[in-house]
Design a protein around this motif. Structure first.
Motif, PDB file in Angstrom:
ATOM      1  N   LEU A  81       2.314   6.641  12.068  1.00 38.30           N
ATOM      2  CA  LEU A  81       3.811   6.978  11.215  1.00 38.30           C
ATOM      3  C   LEU A  81       2.843   7.218   9.718  1.00 38.30           C
ATOM      4  O   LEU A  81       2.438   5.957   9.405  1.00 38.30           O
ATOM      5  CB  LEU A  81       4.948   6.014  11.139  1.00 38.30           C
ATOM      6  CG  LEU A  81       5.774   6.205  10.472  1.00 38.30           C
ATOM      7  CD1 LEU A  81       6.719   7.607  10.563  1.00 38.30           C
ATOM      8  CD2 LEU A  81       7.070   4.707  10.019  1.00 38.30           C
ATOM      9  N   LEU A  82       3.319   8.538   8.913  1.00 38.45           N
ATOM     10  CA  LEU A  82       2.694   8.818   7.933  1.00 38.45           C
ATOM     11  C   LEU A  82       3.175   8.621   6.962  1.00 38.45           C
ATOM     12  O   LEU A  82       4.588   9.808   6.774  1.00 38.45           O
ATOM     13  CB  LEU A  82       1.519   9.611   7.952  1.00 38.45           C
ATOM     14  CG  LEU A  82      -0.013  10.054   7.100  1.00 38.45           C
ATOM     15  CD1 LEU A  82      -0.694   9.240   6.608  1.00 38.45           C
ATOM     16  CD2 LEU A  82       0.078  11.338   6.582  1.00 38.45           C
ATOM     17  N   ALA A  83       3.165   7.733   5.614  1.00 38.51           N
ATOM     18  CA  ALA A  83       3.861   7.788   4.086  1.00 38.51           C
ATOM     19  C   ALA A  83       2.768   8.240   3.490  1.00 38.51           C
ATOM     20  O   ALA A  83       1.523   8.612   3.372  1.00 38.51           O
ATOM     21  CB  ALA A  83       3.993   5.721   3.450  1.00 38.51           C
ATOM     22  N   THR A  84       3.776   9.402   2.452  1.00 40.99           N
ATOM     23  CA  THR A  84       2.645   9.947   1.961  1.00 40.99           C
ATOM     24  C   THR A  84       4.022  10.314   0.485  1.00 40.99           C
ATOM     25  O   THR A  84       4.953  10.740   0.759  1.00 40.99           O
ATOM     26  CB  THR A  84       2.158  11.739   1.851  1.00 40.99           C
ATOM     27  OG1 THR A  84       4.311  11.968   2.956  1.00 40.99           O
ATOM     28  CG2 THR A  84       1.757  11.657   3.392  1.00 40.99           C
ATOM     29  N   ASP A  85       2.857  10.525  -0.716  1.00 36.39           N
ATOM     30  CA  ASP A  85       3.837  11.079  -1.618  1.00 36.39           C
ATOM     31  C   ASP A  85       4.154  12.887  -2.112  1.00 36.39           C
ATOM     32  O   ASP A  85       2.809  13.451  -1.530  1.00 36.39           O
ATOM     33  CB  ASP A  85       3.051  10.807  -3.672  1.00 36.39           C
ATOM     34  CG  ASP A  85       3.278   8.960  -3.369  1.00 36.39           C
ATOM     35  OD1 ASP A  85       4.296   8.315  -3.563  1.00 36.39           O
ATOM     36  OD2 ASP A  85       1.956   8.760  -3.493  1.00 36.39           O
ATOM     37  N   LEU A  86       4.894  13.104  -2.167  1.00 33.90           N
ATOM     38  CA  LEU A  86       5.533  14.987  -2.527  1.00 33.90           C
ATOM     39  C   LEU A  86       5.844  14.535  -3.901  1.00 33.90           C
ATOM     40  O   LEU A  86       5.798  14.201  -4.806  1.00 33.90           O
ATOM     41  CB  LEU A  86       6.426  15.218  -2.060  1.00 33.90           C
ATOM     42  CG  LEU A  86       6.402  14.385  -0.328  1.00 33.90           C
ATOM     43  CD1 LEU A  86       8.181  15.038   0.460  1.00 33.90           C
ATOM     44  CD2 LEU A  86       5.081  15.690   0.887  1.00 33.90           C
ATOM     45  N   GLY A  87       5.613  15.904  -4.554  1.00 35.19           N
ATOM     46  CA  GLY A  87       6.267  16.832  -5.533  1.00 35.19           C
ATOM     47  C   GLY A  87       4.939  17.036  -6.427  1.00 35.19           C
ATOM     48  O   GLY A  87       4.022  16.431  -6.858  1.00 35.19           O
ATOM     49  N   ASP A  88       5.846  17.201  -7.746  1.00 32.53           N
ATOM     50  CA  ASP A  88       4.523  17.883  -9.262  1.00 32.53           C
ATOM     51  C   ASP A  88       5.216  17.601  -9.877  1.00 32.53           C
ATOM     52  O   ASP A  88       5.021  18.078 -10.912  1.00 32.53           O
ATOM     53  CB  ASP A  88       3.842  18.955  -8.581  1.00 32.53           C
ATOM     54  CG  ASP A  88       4.451  20.481  -8.256  1.00 32.53           C
ATOM     55  OD1 ASP A  88       5.670  20.062  -8.626  1.00 32.53           O
ATOM     56  OD2 ASP A  88       4.549  21.459  -7.749  1.00 32.53           O
ATOM     57  N   ALA A  89       6.213  17.148 -10.766  1.00 30.36           N
ATOM     58  CA  ALA A  89       6.723  17.120 -11.995  1.00 30.36           C
ATOM     59  C   ALA A  89       5.711  15.758 -12.458  1.00 30.36           C
ATOM     60  O   ALA A  89       6.507  14.841 -12.296  1.00 30.36           O
ATOM     61  CB  ALA A  89       8.387  16.166 -11.181  1.00 30.36           C
ATOM     62  N   PRO A  90       5.079  16.124 -13.888  1.00 31.37           N
ATOM     63  CA  PRO A  90       4.247  15.533 -14.173  1.00 31.37           C
ATOM     64  C   PRO A  90       5.389  14.601 -15.528  1.00 31.37           C
ATOM     65  O   PRO A  90       4.478  13.519 -15.877  1.00 31.37           O
ATOM     66  CB  PRO A  90       3.472  16.037 -15.333  1.00 31.37           C
ATOM     67  CG  PRO A  90       3.821  17.598 -15.002  1.00 31.37           C
ATOM     68  CD  PRO A  90       4.363  17.675 -13.346  1.00 31.37           C
ATOM     69  N   ALA A  91       6.112  15.669 -16.098  1.00 29.41           N
ATOM     70  CA  ALA A  91       7.636  14.346 -16.713  1.00 29.41           C
ATOM     71  C   ALA A  91       7.641  13.170 -16.107  1.00 29.41           C
ATOM     72  O   ALA A  91       7.997  12.427 -16.946  1.00 29.41           O
ATOM     73  CB  ALA A  91       8.689  15.344 -17.511  1.00 29.41           C
ATOM     74  N   ARG A  92       8.143  13.826 -15.041  1.00 29.27           N
ATOM     75  CA  ARG A  92       8.664  11.834 -14.260  1.00 29.27           C
ATOM     76  C   ARG A  92       7.791  10.885 -13.531  1.00 29.27           C
ATOM     77  O   ARG A  92       7.239  10.128 -13.681  1.00 29.27           O
ATOM     78  CB  ARG A  92       9.082  12.468 -12.931  1.00 29.27           C
ATOM     79  CG  ARG A  92      10.032  11.435 -12.499  1.00 29.27           C
ATOM     80  CD  ARG A  92      11.313  12.528 -11.117  1.00 29.27           C
ATOM     81  NE  ARG A  92      11.932  11.275 -10.655  1.00 29.27           N
ATOM     82  CZ  ARG A  92      12.491  11.388  -9.497  1.00 29.27           C
ATOM     83  NH1 ARG A  92      12.892  12.957  -8.770  1.00 29.27           N
ATOM     84  NH2 ARG A  92      13.912  10.354  -8.920  1.00 29.27           N
ATOM     85  N   LEU A  93       6.382  12.161 -13.796  1.00 29.54           N
ATOM     86  CA  LEU A  93       5.509  11.267 -12.981  1.00 29.54           C
ATOM     87  C   LEU A  93       4.574   9.910 -13.812  1.00 29.54           C
ATOM     88  O   LEU A  93       4.040   8.796 -13.484  1.00 29.54           O
ATOM     89  CB  LEU A  93       4.578  11.676 -11.880  1.00 29.54           C
ATOM     90  CG  LEU A  93       4.402  12.865 -10.938  1.00 29.54           C
ATOM     91  CD1 LEU A  93       3.693  13.313 -10.102  1.00 29.54           C
ATOM     92  CD2 LEU A  93       5.207  11.153  -9.505  1.00 29.54           C
ATOM     93  N   LEU A  94       4.248  10.693 -14.918  1.00 28.72           N
ATOM     94  CA  LEU A  94       2.956  10.234 -15.978  1.00 28.72           C
ATOM     95  C   LEU A  94       3.981   8.609 -16.072  1.00 28.72           C
ATOM     96  O   LEU A  94       3.556   7.597 -16.464  1.00 28.72           O
ATOM     97  CB  LEU A  94       2.924  10.848 -16.653  1.00 28.72           C
ATOM     98  CG  LEU A  94       2.209  11.972 -16.782  1.00 28.72           C
ATOM     99  CD1 LEU A  94       2.223  13.041 -18.340  1.00 28.72           C
ATOM    100  CD2 LEU A  94       0.862  11.787 -16.833  1.00 28.72           C
ATOM    101  N   PRO A  95       5.622   8.976 -16.777  1.00 26.96           N
ATOM    102  CA  PRO A  95       5.777   7.123 -17.411  1.00 26.96           C
ATOM    103  C   PRO A  95       5.524   6.263 -15.862  1.00 26.96           C
ATOM    104  O   PRO A  95       5.769   4.689 -15.969  1.00 26.96           O
ATOM    105  CB  PRO A  95       7.086   7.539 -17.706  1.00 26.96           C
ATOM    106  CG  PRO A  95       7.418   9.246 -17.474  1.00 26.96           C
ATOM    107  CD  PRO A  95       6.330   9.741 -16.698  1.00 26.96           C
ATOM    108  N   ALA A  96       5.730   6.804 -14.469  1.00 25.74           N
ATOM    109  CA  ALA A  96       5.552   5.451 -13.969  1.00 25.74           C
ATOM    110  C   ALA A  96       3.888   5.279 -13.303  1.00 25.74           C
ATOM    111  O   ALA A  96       3.743   4.118 -13.189  1.00 25.74           O
ATOM    112  CB  ALA A  96       5.851   5.966 -12.015  1.00 25.74           C
TER     113      ALA A  96
END
Length: 210
Positions: A81-96
């Motif tokens: 059971l493998l967990a992975t991050d998806l997506g490529d939205a820098p406007a949402r990712l960078l603040p995190a």
């Protein structure tokens, strides 16, 4: 449970032993070494968990190699059971990765504190600022420590000089997509039996069967 940290294993034990019917065994080891050493009951199938965002710290080539090595520890019919991050939205990712409270910045600077305490390095933490970057071609967040002024540090007999703008690249967090994960599964000896994708924050759990 497999971890290089005894404290992490103790926390895992406290959580899991509170569940009915669960017997916990902890192995102080790196992940793959722990899987190789883990006892196996006869005539059983094994479910291996690799959770959180851990795969994101691997480059794509390293991730495929890791999955191939992990598959070698399993028998036919076992599952991951493998967990992975998806997506490529820098406007949402960078603040995190650059939160207003400075939690991630403190986490990043702790790399230098750890080098100073454990290895006798002489980094001046006040000379570096936290910076999160989006690398579009590689689809990854990069964390850097940027020199804000001229500074020097020693580490194990080596001297390092920094001018303003020089960076220490401390972490990568790659983003994947669901099709990519299924292709890697086929390439490394798994079948992707199911995928559960969270639409609110792009994240996937993939059930890969050996």
């Amino acid at each position: 449970g497999v971890d290089v940290s005894r404290a992490a294993l103790d926390a895992c034990r406290r959580t899991l032993e509170a569940l009915p019917g669960v017997v916990f065994h902890g192995l102080t080891a790196t992940y793959l070494d722990g899987l190789r050493a883990a006892p196996r009951a006869p005539d059983t199938r094994r479910l291996v968990l690799f959770l959180g965002s851990n795969l994101s710290n691997f480059s794509r080539g390293e991730a495929v190699a890791f999955l191939r090595d992990l598959r070698a520890t399993l028998s036919a019919g076992d599952a991951l059971l493998l967990a992975t991050d998806l997506g490529d939205a820098p406007a949402r990712l960078l603040p995190a990765y650059d939160d207003g409270l400075g939690v991630t910045a403190a986490f990043n600077r702790n790399v230098l504190l750890r080098l100073n305490r454990a290895w006798g390095a002489t980094f001046d933490l006040t000379a570096f600022a936290h910076e999160a970057r989006w690398n579009a071609p590689e689809r990854r967040i990069e964390m850097h420590l940027v020199a804000t002024r001229a500074t020097e540090a020693t580490l194990r007999g080596e001297r390092f000089a920094f001018v303003p703008g020089d960076t220490l690249w401390t972490e990568s967090s790659h983003r994947f997509d669901a099709r990519e994960l299924r292709a890697w599964a086929a390439e490394t000896g798994f079948t992707c039996a199911a995928q559960w994708i969270d639409g609110a924050w792009p994240f996937a759990h993939s059930l890969l069967v050996a």
